[in-house]
Design a protein around this motif. Structure first.
Motif, PDB file in Angstrom:
ATOM      1  N   TRP A 138      22.109 -54.083  63.356  1.00 17.34           N
ATOM      2  CA  TRP A 138      21.920 -52.553  64.012  1.00 17.34           C
ATOM      3  C   TRP A 138      20.775 -52.310  65.566  1.00 17.34           C
ATOM      4  CZ3 TRP A 138      22.439 -48.108  62.441  1.00 17.34           C
ATOM      5  CH2 TRP A 138      22.597 -47.824  60.896  1.00 17.34           C
ATOM      6  N   GLU A 139      21.214 -54.109  65.822  1.00 16.34           N
ATOM      7  CA  GLU A 139      21.152 -54.063  67.546  1.00 16.34           C
ATOM      8  C   GLU A 139      22.581 -54.127  68.217  1.00 16.34           C
ATOM      9  OE1 GLU A 139      18.996 -57.680  67.711  1.00 16.34           O
ATOM     10  OE2 GLU A 139      17.235 -56.566  67.982  1.00 16.34           O
ATOM     11  N   GLY A 140      23.828 -53.859  67.272  1.00 18.29           N
ATOM     12  CA  GLY A 140      25.398 -53.591  67.506  1.00 18.29           C
ATOM     13  C   GLY A 140      25.904 -55.591  67.808  1.00 18.29           C
ATOM     14  N   GLU A 141      25.023 -56.765  66.941  1.00 22.34           N
ATOM     15  CA  GLU A 141      25.796 -57.910  66.716  1.00 22.34           C
ATOM     16  C   GLU A 141      26.446 -57.857  66.020  1.00 22.34           C
ATOM     17  OE1 GLU A 141      25.074 -60.723  69.041  1.00 22.34           O
ATOM     18  OE2 GLU A 141      24.251 -59.486  70.128  1.00 22.34           O
ATOM     19  N   ALA A 142      27.906 -58.655  65.973  1.00 27.37           N
ATOM     20  CA  ALA A 142      28.847 -58.098  64.676  1.00 27.37           C
ATOM     21  C   ALA A 142      28.206 -59.614  63.768  1.00 27.37           C
ATOM     22  CB  ALA A 142      30.246 -59.306  66.103  1.00 27.37           C
ATOM     23  N   ILE A 172      23.924 -48.813  69.839  1.00 31.48           N
ATOM     24  CA  ILE A 172      23.292 -48.071  70.790  1.00 31.48           C
ATOM     25  C   ILE A 172      22.947 -47.089  70.367  1.00 31.48           C
ATOM     26  CG2 ILE A 172      22.991 -47.689  73.008  1.00 31.48           C
ATOM     27  CD1 ILE A 172      23.890 -50.000  74.222  1.00 31.48           C
ATOM     28  N   ILE A 173      23.905 -45.962  70.285  1.00 29.84           N
ATOM     29  CA  ILE A 173      24.185 -45.229  69.849  1.00 29.84           C
ATOM     30  C   ILE A 173      23.485 -44.851  68.193  1.00 29.84           C
ATOM     31  CG2 ILE A 173      24.908 -43.247  68.647  1.00 29.84           C
ATOM     32  CD1 ILE A 173      27.756 -43.723  70.880  1.00 29.84           C
ATOM     33  N   VAL A 174      23.929 -45.727  67.412  1.00 30.24           N
ATOM     34  CA  VAL A 174      22.843 -45.708  65.986  1.00 30.24           C
ATOM     35  C   VAL A 174      21.456 -46.051  66.021  1.00 30.24           C
ATOM     36  CG1 VAL A 174      22.729 -47.107  63.975  1.00 30.24           C
ATOM     37  CG2 VAL A 174      25.602 -46.366  64.802  1.00 30.24           C
ATOM     38  N   GLN A 175      20.974 -46.651  67.369  1.00 23.36           N
ATOM     39  CA  GLN A 175      19.780 -47.279  66.890  1.00 23.36           C
ATOM     40  C   GLN A 175      19.089 -45.905  67.314  1.00 23.36           C
ATOM     41  OE1 GLN A 175      18.317 -49.741  66.371  1.00 23.36           O
ATOM     42  NE2 GLN A 175      16.854 -49.132  66.699  1.00 23.36           N
ATOM     43  N   ARG A 176      19.491 -45.008  68.748  1.00 20.03           N
ATOM     44  CA  ARG A 176      18.823 -44.078  68.595  1.00 20.03           C
ATOM     45  C   ARG A 176      19.175 -42.562  67.490  1.00 20.03           C
ATOM     46  NH1 ARG A 176      16.806 -43.342  73.724  1.00 20.03           N
ATOM     47  NH2 ARG A 176      16.448 -41.385  73.381  1.00 20.03           N
ATOM     48  N   LEU A 177      20.182 -42.971  67.511  1.00 20.08           N
ATOM     49  CA  LEU A 177      20.154 -41.684  65.504  1.00 20.08           C
ATOM     50  C   LEU A 177      19.135 -42.137  65.025  1.00 20.08           C
ATOM     51  CD1 LEU A 177      21.585 -39.434  64.305  1.00 20.08           C
ATOM     52  CD2 LEU A 177      23.958 -41.306  63.728  1.00 20.08           C
ATOM     53  N   LYS A 178      19.310 -43.150  64.427  1.00 22.56           N
ATOM     54  CA  LYS A 178      18.184 -43.989  63.441  1.00 22.56           C
ATOM     55  C   LYS A 178      16.457 -43.262  64.103  1.00 22.56           C
ATOM     56  CE  LYS A 178      17.360 -47.899  61.955  1.00 22.56           C
ATOM     57  NZ  LYS A 178      17.288 -49.649  61.269  1.00 22.56           N
TER      58      LYS A 178
END
Length: 121
Positions: A25-29, A50-56
């Motif tokens: 969820w932090e964007g780390e592969a 970043i977008i997904v974290q904001r969406l969550k």
């Protein structure tokens, strides 16, 4: 890595896919399969993280439930982001003329396989 075969199969199943990647969820592969540069796919994944974290955060505040998937359509490309768990998501980057419904169907099947096959939480 055990995810490699699943991701490579998804990349084959979606003819217009440029790359697929599992991220936290932090964007780390975590793992990826790609026809483009791995670096470019990881950077793309980090930005979507970043977008997904904001969406969550928004979903938590609105009590809407867990994020499942979102599709981003651009003029020349598409990106589908699907939740694997509270901690991980799958990103599939596509050519813009890719049939979205077929791609989403294949992604949903892959997510179901990953949820059954691997423990994320």
């Amino acid at each position: 890595m055990p995810f490699s075969s699943v991701l490579n199969q998804l990349l084959k199943d979606i003819p217009d896919a440029k790359g697929v990647i599992i991220l936290d969820w932090e964007g780390e592969a975590v793992a990826q399969a790609t026809h483009i540069s791995e670096y470019d796919l990881k950077v793309l994944g980090a930005h979507y993280g970043i977008i997904v974290q904001r969406l969550k955060e928004m979903l938590l505040q609105s009590h809407a439930g867990r994020f499942e998937e979102i599709i981003f359509h651009y003029k020349f490309e598409k990106t589908v982001v699907a939740s694997l768990s509270e901690e991980y998501f799958l990103l599939v980057h596509l050519n813009g003329d890719s049939p979205t419904a077929m791609a989403v169907n294949k992604i949903r099947l892959c997510v179901a396989d990953l949820e059954q096959e691997f423990i994320f939480d």
